[in-house]
Enzyme design. Structure first.
Site, short mmCIF file in Angstrom:
data_model
loop_
_atom_site.label_atom_id
_atom_site.label_comp_id
_atom_site.label_asym_id
_atom_site.label_seq_id
_atom_site.Cartn_x
_atom_site.Cartn_y
_atom_site.Cartn_z
N CYS A 91 22.49 18.77 -9.58
CA CYS A 91 22.71 17.71 -8.59
C CYS A 91 22.35 16.37 -9.23
CB CYS A 91 21.83 17.96 -7.37
SG CYS A 91 21.98 16.69 -6.10
N LEU A 92 23.20 15.38 -9.02
CA LEU A 92 22.91 14.05 -9.59
C LEU A 92 21.61 13.48 -9.03
CD1 LEU A 92 26.50 12.53 -9.57
CD2 LEU A 92 25.22 13.44 -11.51
N HIS A 137 24.02 17.52 1.72
CA HIS A 137 23.47 16.16 1.55
C HIS A 137 23.61 15.36 2.84
CE1 HIS A 137 22.34 15.90 -2.65
NE2 HIS A 137 23.51 16.32 -3.06
ZN ZN Z 1 23.89 17.00 -4.97
#
Ligand code: ZN
Length: 185
Positions: A91-92, A137
Site C-alpha cells: 500500500c502506498l 480506504h
Molecule cells: Zn492502499
C-alpha cells in the site's frame, strides 16, 4: 496536473470515512488527474482519495502492465462477492510492507464514472483485489488491519521511526526500492 502528498500509516486522517461524491465538475476532473499522476509516479496500481487527504468516495486504478488502462470508480458499491483469494498486498500509505491478505476472488461492483454515469461490472483477479483494498480506504480501513495486532504494532513502530528520521533529514520518496513482483496498491 500536480503530484499530491500521500498520507502514511499511522496518520489518523487515514481513518476518516469518506463522503459520497456529489459534484461531477471541473474540480473533480482535476482531482482525478492529480490522483492518476500521483499513483503512476509513486508507483502504484491503485489510489483512494482518502490517501491524499481528500475524503470523498473516489478511487483510481490501473492494473495494466503498460499503465494505459486508467479506471475511475466513484461512489463504488460491491453488490456480490464470490470465492476467496490470498494475495500479497502492499500500500502506498504503508511503504515497504507486503503481507498476504484474503479477499473475495470475484466481485460484482457498481460505480459512477467521472461524468456520473452508473455502471455495473464483474471484476476478478488483481482488479477485484485492488478495488476491495481501495474501498477499504474509503471506510478508513487499511490492509494492515487484517494482520495480527502484534504484527501491526511492529509495522507502526517501524514506520513512525522512519517518519521521524525523514522529518529530521528530508529525502525524496522516489528511488525507494520495491520488492520485485509485489503489487503496491
Ligand atoms: Zn492502499
Amino acid at each position: 496536473m500536480a503530484r499530491l502528498a500521500i498520507l502514511e500509516f499511522p496518520d489518523p486522517r487515514l481513518r476518516t470515512r469518506a463522503a459520497p461524491v456529489a459534484a461531477f465538475d471541473a474540480a473533480l476532473e482535476r482531482l482525478i488527474g492529480d490522483m492518476f499522476e500521483t499513483m503512476y509516479e509513486a508507483p502504484g496500481i491503485g489510489l483512494a482519495a482518502t490517501q491524499v487527504n481528500v475524503h470523498q468516495r473516489l478511487i483510481v486504478i490501473d492494473t495494466s502492465e503498460l499503465k494505459n488502462d486508467p479506471q475511475v470508480f466513484i461512489n463504488p458499491q460491491i453488490l456480490a462477492r464470490d470465492g476467496l483469494e490470498v494475495t500479497e498486498e502492499g500500500c502506498l500509505s504503508v511503504p515497504q510492507v507486503f503481507e498476504e491478505v484474503e479477499r473475495a476472488a470475484r466481485v460484482r461492483a457498481r460505480a459512477q464514472d467521472r461524468h456520473g454515469v452508473v455502471s455495473e461490472r464483474e471484476l476478478d483477479g488483481l482488479l477485484a483485489v485492488c478495488l476491495q483494498h481501495e474501498m477499504d480506504h474509503l471506510e478508513g480501513k487499511l490492509f494492515v488491519d487484517y494482520l495480527s495486532s502484534l504484527k501491526r504494532d511492529r509495522i507502526r513502530r517501524r514506520l513512525e521511526k522512519e517518519q521521524r528520521e525523514r522529518d529530521g533529514a528530508p529525502r525524496p520518496r522516489s528511488g525507494v526500492p520495491l520488492r520485485v513482483g509485489a503489487k503496491v496498491i
